[in-house]
Design an enzyme around this catalytic site. Sequence first.
Site, short mmCIF file in Angstrom:
data_model
loop_
_atom_site.label_atom_id
_atom_site.label_comp_id
_atom_site.label_asym_id
_atom_site.label_seq_id
_atom_site.Cartn_x
_atom_site.Cartn_y
_atom_site.Cartn_z
N LYS A 184 0.82 -1.22 0.00
CA LYS A 184 0.00 0.00 0.00
C LYS A 184 0.85 1.26 0.00
O LYS A 184 0.42 2.30 -0.49
CB LYS A 184 -0.93 0.01 1.21
CG LYS A 184 -0.20 0.21 2.54
CD LYS A 184 -1.14 0.12 3.72
CE LYS A 184 -0.39 0.45 4.99
NZ LYS A 184 -1.05 -0.02 6.21
N ARG B 10 -6.77 1.11 17.27
CA ARG B 10 -7.34 1.20 15.92
C ARG B 10 -8.23 -0.04 15.78
O ARG B 10 -9.17 -0.17 16.56
CB ARG B 10 -6.24 1.29 14.86
CG ARG B 10 -6.76 1.86 13.53
CD ARG B 10 -5.68 2.02 12.47
NE ARG B 10 -5.20 0.73 11.98
CZ ARG B 10 -4.18 0.59 11.11
NH1 ARG B 10 -3.56 1.66 10.65
NH2 ARG B 10 -3.81 -0.60 10.70
C1 PLP Z 1 -0.08 -0.61 6.90
C2 PLP Z 1 -0.27 -1.85 7.66
C3 PLP Z 1 0.79 -2.76 7.78
C4 PLP Z 1 2.17 -2.47 7.25
O1 PLP Z 1 2.69 -1.37 7.91
P1 PLP Z 1 4.24 -0.93 7.74
O2 PLP Z 1 4.47 0.01 8.85
O3 PLP Z 1 4.34 -0.28 6.41
O4 PLP Z 1 5.05 -2.16 7.82
C5 PLP Z 1 0.54 -3.94 8.44
N1 PLP Z 1 -0.68 -4.22 8.97
C6 PLP Z 1 -1.72 -3.38 8.88
C7 PLP Z 1 -3.02 -3.74 9.48
C8 PLP Z 1 -1.55 -2.16 8.23
O5 PLP Z 1 -2.57 -1.31 8.14
#
Ligand code: PLP
Length: 365
Positions: A41, A136
């Site tokens: 993402k 969250r």
């Molecule tokens: C964005 C996200 C990740 C990855 O996060 P990073 O900090 O880029 O490694 C993993 N799990 C969830 C639920 C996320 O929203």
Amino acid sequence: MNTEQTPYPALLINNEALLANIKQVKDLCQKKGISITGIIKGFNGDLEEVKQYELAGCAQIGSSRIAHIIDAKKAGIAGEFMLIRIPMLSEVDLLVEWADMSLNSEPTVITKIQETCVAQNKRHGVVLMADLGDLREGFWNPEELIQEAIRIETELSNVDLLGIGTNLGCYGSIKPTKEKMEELCAIAKEIEDKIGHKLEIVSGGASTSYPLVLSGDMPSGINHLRIGESITIAYDLKEIWQLDDGDLRRDVFTLQAEVIEVKDKPTHPVGEVFVDCFGAKPTYEDRGIRKRAVLAVGRLDHGGDDKLIPLEEGVVMVGSSSDHTIVDIEDCNRQWKVGDVMEFALTYAAVMYLTNSKYVHKLYI
Ligand SMILES: *Cc1c(COP(=O)(O)O)cnc(C)c1O
């Protein structure tokens, strides 16, 4: 490249560096019994980068946006795909059609997944999220999570309980510690005792949990992580955690912006200071007359000049508006002139914005 696109601003994307980082993080995790979902993402699922995750052989490829997953699968990228933002009820049809698994915390949605799987004659894997304090997504009450796990296991024919997971260090800035990980392992253990078999996935979090792997403090019960930033930006580990990251590469993404003005100007605005173009009231330090450059890139592209890290000796960020970025070049040895191209290393947020801007020319090197 779109013929009507200007050559700059340009985002240089080094897929060799990206692949090296994915392999390094994946191999190190593997040694400790941890598989990873490579999270795409952060660069908006741009396909050239996603291919590197397929090449490196991540256990899954994951994104918070189903659109990224659909694009990757349509492009023929093979592997398991995980939706990591708990699904909207309204996207469950697409979820079941395109993704193999997802993180979840709402029984209503899981029931809809079951119904949709039956309708589409499919199966879908679910990882139940526990909120361990970051506030969250996730079940707050572990008992409710355990009940939902049992319901999936015993009542839902087409939904597979893959495991449980947690997310820390996002909204609540809560540090993933050994204790938090052990809390998750304890919930996993309770579910395993109740359902009579091991869970395939106990997912200890995102990049913020990776330091525990590096420091050797990750409990053995954690067997999965979802890694985005550590692979794509690889910035925090040395700077914030003071950990040896094994020389992860920092040059996966680089911004190039063109200089459109070079002039000596006062550092304090002249006239009655009111509000800036975004309605904020910043303060300005008077440092006398200094050489400044204006670049043809702005917040619309990078989200804010605080998200850029100058790679050129002596360049200091000054500010930005929607389409302009101002830098101080007084202390540069180089004589900057109009038409020159300046380079910046990027933070996670900048890459997220830049890869999503249609005005930024992507160059794969
Ligand atoms: C964005 C996200 C990740 C990855 O996060 P990073 O900090 O880029 O490694 C993993 N799990 C969830 C639920 C996320 O929203």
